[in-house]
Scaffold this motif. Structure first.
Motif, PDB file in Angstrom:
ATOM      1  N   LYS A   1      -2.403   5.837  -4.319  1.00 22.48           N
ATOM      2  CA  LYS A   1      -2.711   4.404  -4.399  1.00 22.48           C
ATOM      3  C   LYS A   1      -2.653   3.833  -5.818  1.00 22.48           C
ATOM      4  O   LYS A   1      -2.889   2.648  -6.012  1.00 22.48           O
ATOM      5  CB  LYS A   1      -4.084   4.091  -3.794  1.00 22.48           C
ATOM      6  CG  LYS A   1      -4.215   4.453  -2.327  1.00 22.48           C
ATOM      7  CD  LYS A   1      -5.602   4.140  -1.839  1.00 22.48           C
ATOM      8  CE  LYS A   1      -6.244   5.387  -1.276  1.00 22.48           C
ATOM      9  NZ  LYS A   1      -7.623   5.205  -0.924  1.00 22.48           N
TER      10      LYS A   1
ATOM     11  N   PHE B   1       0.835  -1.193   0.000  1.00 22.22           N
ATOM     12  CA  PHE B   1       0.000   0.000   0.000  1.00 22.22           C
ATOM     13  C   PHE B   1       0.871   1.245   0.000  1.00 22.22           C
ATOM     14  O   PHE B   1       1.908   1.305   0.649  1.00 22.22           O
ATOM     15  CB  PHE B   1      -0.901  -0.006   1.242  1.00 22.22           C
ATOM     16  CG  PHE B   1      -1.746   1.228   1.358  1.00 22.22           C
ATOM     17  CD1 PHE B   1      -2.928   1.327   0.650  1.00 22.22           C
ATOM     18  CD2 PHE B   1      -1.336   2.289   2.157  1.00 22.22           C
ATOM     19  CE1 PHE B   1      -3.698   2.474   0.745  1.00 22.22           C
ATOM     20  CE2 PHE B   1      -2.099   3.439   2.244  1.00 22.22           C
ATOM     21  CZ  PHE B   1      -3.280   3.536   1.539  1.00 22.22           C
ATOM     22  N   SER B   2       0.416   2.252  -0.766  1.00 21.72           N
ATOM     23  CA  SER B   2       1.152   3.505  -0.785  1.00 21.72           C
ATOM     24  C   SER B   2       0.148   4.636  -0.881  1.00 21.72           C
ATOM     25  O   SER B   2      -0.741   4.592  -1.746  1.00 21.72           O
ATOM     26  CB  SER B   2       2.093   3.515  -1.983  1.00 21.72           C
ATOM     27  OG  SER B   2       2.438   4.834  -2.307  1.00 21.72           O
ATOM     28  N   ASP B   3       0.233   5.627   0.009  1.00 20.80           N
ATOM     29  CA  ASP B   3      -0.760   6.704  -0.071  1.00 20.80           C
ATOM     30  C   ASP B   3      -0.342   7.806  -1.041  1.00 20.80           C
ATOM     31  O   ASP B   3      -1.067   8.769  -1.227  1.00 20.80           O
ATOM     32  CB  ASP B   3      -1.109   7.255   1.323  1.00 20.80           C
ATOM     33  CG  ASP B   3       0.124   7.743   2.054  1.00 20.80           C
ATOM     34  OD1 ASP B   3       1.220   7.625   1.460  1.00 20.80           O
ATOM     35  OD2 ASP B   3      -0.006   8.216   3.191  1.00 20.80           O
TER      36      ASP B   3
END
Lengths: 307, 262
Positions: free
Chosen positions: B139, B88-90
């Protein structure tokens, strides 16, 4: 064109096209016309340009509508096999680099690309487009290995048709360089017969006679391909990528310039092809082959007038 | 907030010995006695460039660039769902891939079958990532795919400039366009926008990727032998060329937006 009566009177055309592609197409096809204003049996406009890549020995850029193919031929010297000492070889590879469509990602070659490589190899082989004797340099000692690589730059349907046209055009543009052979049997490029050899006095290779002159590759019967999509009783020539996904049944006919059937593919699909449909596709392919022959002839004339 | 901190800088200076250029002076076939290069250019002149957006219809954005014999297509896909395997990456991700055609070089498959494309991909990523506003597509991933149709030298800078043009065509938010340029130090001369032959015969090479409006450098690579005065001259000449290239790229985008036939 609003989608009235379909529960979406106010829906925009583009939204309707994306949400209900099957119904969108049904409305057009029932009126015997296509969203890009083509008649059902018409192919997209086609352009061929020869020699776009000077680093290749032969190359061609082909556009069929938005579908774009770049084909290049590189020649390398090989030792012919003992079964065919006077035969060269043509190796075909079709690439779908990730630039060409949202579906193709970096990594292993896509299944579609491998299928088309196989179909192209078969079409070129069974039509006998290239006489492999032509690629011989010295029987038993050396022959040309022609690597034909086709890159899809923009994938918008009917890829096999465009890839085959690009392959044929690149082979039509192929120049076989003139070469000489040393006593040890190494093939070296032949130098023009001017005073250059005087400068390189220690090079005895230069005395070697030229084995083969620079020439164009002679082509045999050219294979032409037309892909059709089936919808109810209609046959759509040269479908776009969108048409290919909406109308599941695809059918490809490859015929050669003397009208002989080279290959016929109908990989499944929800609509069975009747003999009438098959005959209609073959007659469409014949008409298309005449158009393509004309485009190729024009491209060759244009290329020759430029050089 | 200092955006400069995001910019990636990679230095690789090997064996910098000032003034030691005598070896190549004896044979200098890259420059004629009256100061012309093999392709007829003066040392500080770029190759003729042609840029066009919208080369690939299937892509969200695309561009074609031709600098002399170097021909490149870049297409952009996304922002779209990241691969399942990614954590996950914001903020958004940038995924770069550079490929060469097998017939791009004089010897078949010279660049397409080795590790060159991987190195190019990582350099392209480093040059672009500082310029893209990653927080605008959280994302998700933006894919930058490049294909070098013909390699005529200076491939990486052409790919970088072409990719930033394609990103703009795709409507990806960027702090600025990235313009890249290379130069070679050959003997006593500095050759701007070097070709394949010049890169082979160079004593030192330099590649710079520059955001011209913000006047920030996203990537700088220096290899080979450079004297410090020569290096600062090269930087100045390259930055100047980048600014001019930036103007050409902006004109290209404006014309495309106004629908001027290119």
């Amino acid at each position: 064109m609003a989608a009235s009566g379909d529960g979406g009177a106010d829906m925009e055309v583009e939204a309707f096209r994306r949400l209900y592609p099957a119904r969108f197409y049904q409305r057009y096809l029932d009126a015997a016309v296509r969203p890009d204003a083509r008649l059902l049996n018409r192919a997209r406009s086609t352009s061929i340009s020869l020699g776009p890549v000077p680093t290749a020995d032969g190359s061609a850029l082909v556009k069929v509508g938005n579908t774009t193919m770049l084909a290049g031929v590189k020649l390398e010297v090989m030792t012919p096999s003992s079964e065919g000492p006077d035969l060269g070889q043509v190796v075909v590879e079709f690439h779908m680099p990730p630039i060409c469509s949202p579906q193709s990602r970096p990594g292993r070659p896509a299944e579609a690309a491998c299928t088309i490589t196989e179909q192209l190899t078969n079409a070129l082989k069974s039509s006998e487009l290239v006489d492999l004797h032509e690629l011989s340099i010295a029987p038993g000692k050396a022959a040309w290995m022609a690597y034909l690589d086709i890159y899809c730059l923009d994938a918008d349907g009917s890829l096999l048709d465009a890839a085959l046209l690009a392959s044929v055009s690149a082979l039509a543009h192929l120049q076989i360089p003139s070469v000489a052979m040393t006593e040890e049997g190494t093939v070296i490029p032949a130098l023009p017969e001017t005073g250059i050899s005087n400068h390189l006095s220690n090079d005895k290779h230069l005395q070697q006679p030229t084995v083969s002159e620079q020439r164009r590759l002679k082509l045999g019967a050219i294979p032409w391909s037309l892909t059709c999509a089936l919808y109810k009783k209609h046959v759509l020539a040269d479908p776009t990528a969108e048409e290919e996904t909406v109308l599941h049944t695809i059918l490809t006919v490859i015929i050669d310039s003397s009208g002989r059937l080279v290959a016929f593919y109908k990989p499944g699909g929800s609509i069975p092809a009747t003999t009438n449909i098959i005959q209609e596709c073959i007659s469409l392919a014949k008409r298309r082959s005449k158009e393509l022959q004309r485009s190729l002839d024009e491209a060759i004339t244009q290329y020759e007038s430029e050089t | 907030m200092a955006r400069r901190a995001r910019a990636t800088q990679s230095y690789s200076i090997s064996g910098r010995r000032a003034g030691d250029f005598s070896t190549k002076d004896a044979i200098q076939p890259l420059l004629s006695p009256d100061g012309f290069r093999l392709d007829g250019r003066r040392p500080h002149i770029c190759r003729p460039a042609y840029l066009r957006t919208g080369a690939v219809t299937a892509a969200a954005g695309s561009a074609y660039a031709e600098f002399g014999d170097t021909k490149v297509i870049v297409s952009i896909y996304g922002p779209r769902e990241s691969k399942k395997a990614e954590a996950f990456s914001d903020i958004g991700r940038l995924n770069c891939s550079v490929k060469f055609t097998t017939f791009a070089t004089h010897i078949r498959g010279q660049l397409s079958q080795g590790i060159e494309d991987k190195e190019c991909s990582s350099m392209l990523y480093k040059a672009l990532v500082g310029a893209v506003a990653l927080h605008t597509f959280p994302k998700t991933t933006v894919d930058v795919f490049a294909l070098v149709l013909q390699s005529g030298g200076g491939d990486l800078p052409v790919v970088i400039s072409c990719a930033s043009l394609a990103l703009a065509d795709a409507g990806i938010v960027m702090y600025d366009l990235v313009c890249a340029m290379s130069a070679s130090s050959v003997g006593r001369q500095l050759l701007l926008d070097s070709t394949y032959e010049e890169e082979k015969g160079e004593d030192g090479g330099l590649m710079i990727a520059h955001m011209t409006s913000r006047n920030e450098v996203t990537q700088l690579t220096v290899t080979g032998q450079w004297s410090s005065t020569r290096l600062s001259e090269a930087l100045e000449v390259c930055l100047d060329a980048c600014v001019k290239l930036g103007e050409v790229m902006r004109t290209c985008l404006k014309e495309a937006a106004l629908g001027v036939p290119q």
